[in-house]
Design a protein around this motif. Sequence first.
Motif, PDB file in Angstrom:
ATOM      1  N   VAL A   1     -29.933 -73.168   5.138  1.00 40.58           N
ATOM      2  CA  VAL A   1     -28.945 -73.957   4.391  1.00 40.58           C
ATOM      3  C   VAL A   1     -29.459 -74.217   2.977  1.00 40.58           C
ATOM      4  O   VAL A   1     -28.732 -74.020   1.989  1.00 40.58           O
ATOM      5  CB  VAL A   1     -28.635 -75.282   5.130  1.00 40.58           C
ATOM      6  CG1 VAL A   1     -27.848 -76.236   4.238  1.00 40.58           C
ATOM      7  CG2 VAL A   1     -27.896 -75.013   6.431  1.00 40.58           C
ATOM      8  N   ASN A   2     -30.705 -74.658   2.863  1.00 36.87           N
ATOM      9  CA  ASN A   2     -31.281 -74.942   1.548  1.00 36.87           C
ATOM     10  C   ASN A   2     -31.288 -73.709   0.654  1.00 36.87           C
ATOM     11  O   ASN A   2     -30.982 -73.792  -0.536  1.00 36.87           O
ATOM     12  CB  ASN A   2     -32.703 -75.489   1.685  1.00 36.87           C
ATOM     13  CG  ASN A   2     -32.745 -76.935   2.104  1.00 36.87           C
ATOM     14  OD1 ASN A   2     -31.723 -77.540   2.418  1.00 36.87           O
ATOM     15  ND2 ASN A   2     -33.942 -77.498   2.142  1.00 36.87           N
TER      16      ASN A   2
ATOM     17  N   PRO B   1     -37.953 -78.590   4.521  1.00 30.24           N
ATOM     18  CA  PRO B   1     -37.651 -78.774   5.945  1.00 30.24           C
ATOM     19  C   PRO B   1     -38.505 -77.880   6.836  1.00 30.24           C
ATOM     20  O   PRO B   1     -38.877 -76.770   6.464  1.00 30.24           O
ATOM     21  CB  PRO B   1     -36.186 -78.369   6.042  1.00 30.24           C
ATOM     22  CG  PRO B   1     -36.004 -77.368   4.946  1.00 30.24           C
ATOM     23  CD  PRO B   1     -36.914 -77.835   3.829  1.00 30.24           C
TER      24      PRO B   1
ATOM     25  N   ASN C   1     -29.985 -81.033  -1.456  1.00 30.25           N
ATOM     26  CA  ASN C   1     -30.432 -80.748  -0.099  1.00 30.25           C
ATOM     27  C   ASN C   1     -30.820 -82.040   0.614  1.00 30.25           C
ATOM     28  O   ASN C   1     -31.295 -82.984  -0.007  1.00 30.25           O
ATOM     29  CB  ASN C   1     -31.630 -79.796  -0.125  1.00 30.25           C
ATOM     30  CG  ASN C   1     -31.253 -78.438  -0.674  1.00 30.25           C
ATOM     31  OD1 ASN C   1     -30.156 -77.963  -0.460  1.00 30.25           O
ATOM     32  ND2 ASN C   1     -32.171 -77.833  -1.396  1.00 30.25           N
ATOM     33  N   ARG C   2     -30.620 -82.033   1.916  1.00 28.36           N
ATOM     34  CA  ARG C   2     -30.963 -83.199   2.729  1.00 28.36           C
ATOM     35  C   ARG C   2     -32.459 -83.477   2.649  1.00 28.36           C
ATOM     36  O   ARG C   2     -32.887 -84.604   2.461  1.00 28.36           O
ATOM     37  CB  ARG C   2     -30.534 -82.958   4.182  1.00 28.36           C
ATOM     38  CG  ARG C   2     -30.596 -84.168   5.070  1.00 28.36           C
ATOM     39  CD  ARG C   2     -29.961 -83.868   6.427  1.00 28.36           C
ATOM     40  NE  ARG C   2     -30.785 -82.998   7.234  1.00 28.36           N
ATOM     41  CZ  ARG C   2     -31.754 -83.424   8.051  1.00 28.36           C
ATOM     42  NH1 ARG C   2     -31.992 -84.710   8.161  1.00 28.36           N
ATOM     43  NH2 ARG C   2     -32.452 -82.575   8.749  1.00 28.36           N
TER      44      ARG C   2
ATOM     45  N   CYS D   1     -37.244 -77.221   9.880  1.00 26.41           N
ATOM     46  CA  CYS D   1     -36.194 -76.570  10.668  1.00 26.41           C
ATOM     47  C   CYS D   1     -35.740 -75.283   9.975  1.00 26.41           C
ATOM     48  O   CYS D   1     -35.385 -75.282   8.794  1.00 26.41           O
ATOM     49  CB  CYS D   1     -35.018 -77.534  10.834  1.00 26.41           C
ATOM     50  SG  CYS D   1     -33.604 -76.811  11.668  1.00 26.41           S
TER      51      CYS D   1
ATOM     52  N   GLU E   1     -32.174 -75.500   8.587  1.00 26.84           N
ATOM     53  CA  GLU E   1     -32.105 -76.222   7.314  1.00 26.84           C
ATOM     54  C   GLU E   1     -32.704 -75.401   6.182  1.00 26.84           C
ATOM     55  O   GLU E   1     -32.247 -75.466   5.047  1.00 26.84           O
ATOM     56  CB  GLU E   1     -32.787 -77.584   7.422  1.00 26.84           C
ATOM     57  CG  GLU E   1     -32.469 -78.473   6.234  1.00 26.84           C
ATOM     58  CD  GLU E   1     -32.779 -79.937   6.454  1.00 26.84           C
ATOM     59  OE1 GLU E   1     -32.581 -80.710   5.518  1.00 26.84           O
ATOM     60  OE2 GLU E   1     -33.220 -80.315   7.569  1.00 26.84           O
TER      61      GLU E   1
END
Length: 154
Positions: free
Chosen positions: A104-105, A96, A91-92, A98, A101
């Motif tokens: 996404v995670n 997060p 994960n980025r 956000c 995100e």
Amino acid sequence: MKRDSKLSGVLHVMLHMAEVGRPVTSETMAKAMQTNPVVIRRIMSGLRNAGFVRSEKGHGGGWTITRDLAAITLRDVYAALGSGELFAMGNRTESPGCLVEQAVNAALNTAFDDAKALLLGRLEAITLAELSADFHDRMVASGKSIDLETVHAA
């Protein structure tokens, strides 16, 4: 991106060790793995702590496998090496703010967890004895014989 090939290299060396039938020095293994003997000793210490190998000092000394190959799985070796990261992706950010995100995670974490469980299960199902048998089949089919001292000589 560089891949972590430590598990592959250690399995390679362990199979050679099983073939030799006598202690193998860190220097000989380092040649096979194209690395420094100090790196080999560091790696082998994890295998020693797991009870898979032992070392003997002095003339004629070196590393030997202490357990039956059928009793050692690829997952066992992976764990003895410190259970490093299996995947280069991640994960980025882990926490997060956000909401996009976070979604996404959540999706990626589920996929990563499923993939990790599948891979670890497969590693658990393969023993060094099975790898050795595959090696022997390949050696017979190729008509070659393998000598650890010379096969990797550069």
